[in-house]
Design a protein around this motif. Structure first.
Motif, PDB file in Angstrom:
ATOM      1  N   LEU A  81       0.855  -1.351  -0.118  1.00 42.86           N
ATOM      2  CA  LEU A  81       0.093  -0.041   0.108  1.00 42.86           C
ATOM      3  C   LEU A  81       0.724   1.507  -0.156  1.00 42.86           C
ATOM      4  O   LEU A  81       0.422   2.066  -0.645  1.00 42.86           O
ATOM      5  CB  LEU A  81      -0.948  -0.080   1.472  1.00 42.86           C
ATOM      6  CG  LEU A  81      -2.048  -0.937   1.222  1.00 42.86           C
ATOM      7  CD1 LEU A  81      -3.001  -0.528   2.433  1.00 42.86           C
ATOM      8  CD2 LEU A  81      -2.829  -1.170  -0.095  1.00 42.86           C
ATOM      9  N   TYR A  82       1.836   0.987   0.612  1.00 42.59           N
ATOM     10  CA  TYR A  82       2.832   2.367   0.721  1.00 42.59           C
ATOM     11  C   TYR A  82       3.426   2.707  -0.590  1.00 42.59           C
ATOM     12  O   TYR A  82       3.493   3.671  -1.007  1.00 42.59           O
ATOM     13  CB  TYR A  82       4.003   2.254   1.923  1.00 42.59           C
ATOM     14  CG  TYR A  82       4.645   3.377   2.108  1.00 42.59           C
ATOM     15  CD1 TYR A  82       4.002   4.590   2.631  1.00 42.59           C
ATOM     16  CD2 TYR A  82       6.092   3.309   2.119  1.00 42.59           C
ATOM     17  CE1 TYR A  82       4.864   5.576   2.803  1.00 42.59           C
ATOM     18  CE2 TYR A  82       6.864   4.670   2.387  1.00 42.59           C
ATOM     19  CZ  TYR A  82       6.283   5.686   2.652  1.00 42.59           C
ATOM     20  OH  TYR A  82       7.005   6.659   2.992  1.00 42.59           O
ATOM     21  N   LEU A  83       3.752   1.659  -1.355  1.00 42.04           N
ATOM     22  CA  LEU A  83       4.398   1.842  -2.508  1.00 42.04           C
ATOM     23  C   LEU A  83       3.571   2.178  -3.566  1.00 42.04           C
ATOM     24  O   LEU A  83       3.607   3.176  -4.622  1.00 42.04           O
ATOM     25  CB  LEU A  83       4.976   0.384  -3.155  1.00 42.04           C
ATOM     26  CG  LEU A  83       6.272  -0.126  -2.497  1.00 42.04           C
ATOM     27  CD1 LEU A  83       6.511  -1.558  -2.659  1.00 42.04           C
ATOM     28  CD2 LEU A  83       7.462   0.699  -2.846  1.00 42.04           C
ATOM     29  N   ILE A  84       2.237   1.694  -3.560  1.00 41.28           N
ATOM     30  CA  ILE A  84       1.105   2.171  -4.396  1.00 41.28           C
ATOM     31  C   ILE A  84       0.857   3.437  -4.116  1.00 41.28           C
ATOM     32  O   ILE A  84       0.392   4.373  -5.166  1.00 41.28           O
ATOM     33  CB  ILE A  84       0.054   1.195  -4.279  1.00 41.28           C
ATOM     34  CG1 ILE A  84       0.322  -0.304  -5.114  1.00 41.28           C
ATOM     35  CG2 ILE A  84      -1.209   1.751  -5.114  1.00 41.28           C
ATOM     36  CD1 ILE A  84      -0.702  -1.357  -4.807  1.00 41.28           C
ATOM     37  N   GLY A  85       0.562   4.022  -2.868  1.00 38.81           N
ATOM     38  CA  GLY A  85       0.163   5.201  -2.456  1.00 38.81           C
ATOM     39  C   GLY A  85       1.256   6.263  -2.875  1.00 38.81           C
ATOM     40  O   GLY A  85       0.846   7.470  -2.889  1.00 38.81           O
ATOM     41  N   ASN A  86       2.530   6.022  -3.060  1.00 37.70           N
ATOM     42  CA  ASN A  86       3.464   6.656  -3.876  1.00 37.70           C
ATOM     43  C   ASN A  86       3.917   6.406  -4.928  1.00 37.70           C
ATOM     44  O   ASN A  86       5.056   6.401  -5.304  1.00 37.70           O
ATOM     45  CB  ASN A  86       4.366   6.821  -2.748  1.00 37.70           C
ATOM     46  CG  ASN A  86       4.261   7.400  -1.367  1.00 37.70           C
ATOM     47  OD1 ASN A  86       4.341   8.502  -1.384  1.00 37.70           O
ATOM     48  ND2 ASN A  86       3.893   6.439  -0.307  1.00 37.70           N
ATOM     49  N   LYS A  87       2.920   5.958  -5.803  1.00 40.76           N
ATOM     50  CA  LYS A  87       3.382   5.493  -7.160  1.00 40.76           C
ATOM     51  C   LYS A  87       4.269   6.342  -7.990  1.00 40.76           C
ATOM     52  O   LYS A  87       4.159   7.566  -7.825  1.00 40.76           O
ATOM     53  CB  LYS A  87       2.080   4.991  -8.034  1.00 40.76           C
ATOM     54  CG  LYS A  87       1.166   6.143  -8.281  1.00 40.76           C
ATOM     55  CD  LYS A  87       0.101   5.706  -9.138  1.00 40.76           C
ATOM     56  CE  LYS A  87      -0.832   6.798  -9.442  1.00 40.76           C
ATOM     57  NZ  LYS A  87      -2.119   6.535  -9.999  1.00 40.76           N
ATOM     58  N   ASN A  88       4.950   5.795  -8.795  1.00 41.63           N
ATOM     59  CA  ASN A  88       6.002   6.703  -9.676  1.00 41.63           C
ATOM     60  C   ASN A  88       7.037   7.463  -8.714  1.00 41.63           C
ATOM     61  O   ASN A  88       7.535   8.542  -9.270  1.00 41.63           O
ATOM     62  CB  ASN A  88       5.148   7.375 -10.782  1.00 41.63           C
ATOM     63  CG  ASN A  88       4.620   6.577 -11.660  1.00 41.63           C
ATOM     64  OD1 ASN A  88       5.064   5.369 -11.976  1.00 41.63           O
ATOM     65  ND2 ASN A  88       3.235   6.909 -12.119  1.00 41.63           N
ATOM     66  N   ARG A  89       6.879   7.265  -7.662  1.00 41.14           N
ATOM     67  CA  ARG A  89       7.980   8.072  -6.653  1.00 41.14           C
ATOM     68  C   ARG A  89       9.040   7.304  -6.120  1.00 41.14           C
ATOM     69  O   ARG A  89       8.711   6.186  -5.583  1.00 41.14           O
ATOM     70  CB  ARG A  89       7.030   8.950  -5.678  1.00 41.14           C
ATOM     71  CG  ARG A  89       7.818   9.686  -4.591  1.00 41.14           C
ATOM     72  CD  ARG A  89       6.973  10.163  -3.824  1.00 41.14           C
ATOM     73  NE  ARG A  89       7.473  10.849  -2.670  1.00 41.14           N
ATOM     74  CZ  ARG A  89       7.176  11.289  -1.473  1.00 41.14           C
ATOM     75  NH1 ARG A  89       5.882  10.634  -1.300  1.00 41.14           N
ATOM     76  NH2 ARG A  89       7.787  11.676  -0.701  1.00 41.14           N
ATOM     77  N   VAL A  90      10.175   7.607  -6.140  1.00 39.76           N
ATOM     78  CA  VAL A  90      11.422   6.856  -5.465  1.00 39.76           C
ATOM     79  C   VAL A  90      11.334   7.097  -4.081  1.00 39.76           C
ATOM     80  O   VAL A  90      11.260   8.028  -3.703  1.00 39.76           O
ATOM     81  CB  VAL A  90      12.821   7.159  -6.161  1.00 39.76           C
ATOM     82  CG1 VAL A  90      13.676   6.592  -5.486  1.00 39.76           C
ATOM     83  CG2 VAL A  90      12.686   7.036  -7.571  1.00 39.76           C
TER      84      VAL A  90
END
Length: 240
Positions: free
Chosen positions: A175-184
């Motif tokens: 969820l954390y990755l998806i919530g910050n999609k396209n962001r390193v």
């Protein structure tokens, strides 16, 4: 005085998240922290403007609860600093100030919501979830990303309509990755999201790699595309 109200919502089913509470009323802060912690929210608490500025500069949060009247300054300073640093946290002002001018100033400076004291703590929790859903997931409790289907309330993942078993850490990470999609996202940020302030005391953040590796493996074996990109020397990114 804070008015308690226990909702019929099963808070354990809500997605995990990390929150910063900026509040100088100790009893109120303890009540909020206790309730949010029992609702699957990692809650960090500071009671001064200076400590809050240190926190927001060093860490990232899903949501910030901000009292405007602090012993060493006005909470509006924090709003301005968040805007200056181009932070993306959801912000809810919790204040005894109930004037139109206070509300307008806070909302115009970037706050997502404004809740006047005293309030029902269940309403506060509902607003926290609403802000995060709106910020990170366009207001939805159910996410569909190509072959992936995620139910935020049931905390389940399906790939190509097949249920995938994830650990709590893996689901939180997803969820954390998806919530910050396209962001390193730096490894330190992921470690801090998963472990809170404890991450500062760890010798290394190798456990992040282990969770990433396991999550990628489960997604790949289920037939999902390779959404999690490794940015060597920097961190990871959910790329769609």
């Amino acid at each position: 005085m804070l008015r308690w109200y226990f909702s019929a919502i099963d808070n354990q089913k809500l997605p995990p998240m990390k929150l910063l509470l900026i509040e100088d009323e100790n009893n109120l802060a303890k009540d909020i922290s206790t309730y949010l912690s029992s609702s699957n929210i990692h809650c960090e608490w500071v009671n001064t403007l200076n400590l809050a500025l240190e926190k927001i500069s060093a860490y990232e949060y899903d949501c910030i609860l901000l009292d405007l009247t602090l012993p060493d300054g006005n909470g509006i300073t924090i709003l301005k600093e968040l805007k200056k640093q181009q932070k993306n946290e959801g912000i809810i002002i919790i204040s005894a100030k109930d004037t139109l001018e206070s509300r307008l100033e806070g909302l115009q400076l970037g706050a997502d919501d404004y809740l006047t004291k005293p309030f029902h703590i269940a309403e506060l929790l509902a607003r926290v979830h609403a802000v995060i859903r709106r910020k990170q997931f366009a207001g939805n409790n159910r996410l569909i990303i190509n072959e992936l289907e995620i139910d935020l309330l049931a905390k389940t993942l399906k790939v190509n309509q097949k249920n995938i078993d994830l650990t709590k850490k893996e689901f939180d990470l997803l969820l954390y990755l998806i919530g910050n999609k396209n962001r390193v996202l730096p490894k330190s940020s992921l470690a801090e999201h998963l472990s809170g302030d404890m991450a500062d005391m760890l010798d290394n953040h190798d456990f992040v790699y282990a969770h990433i590796k396991n999550l990628k493996k489960k997604l790949s074996q289920a037939g999902a595309k390779d959404y999690i990109k490794t940015i060597y020397g920097t961190g990871y990114k959910w790329e769609v």
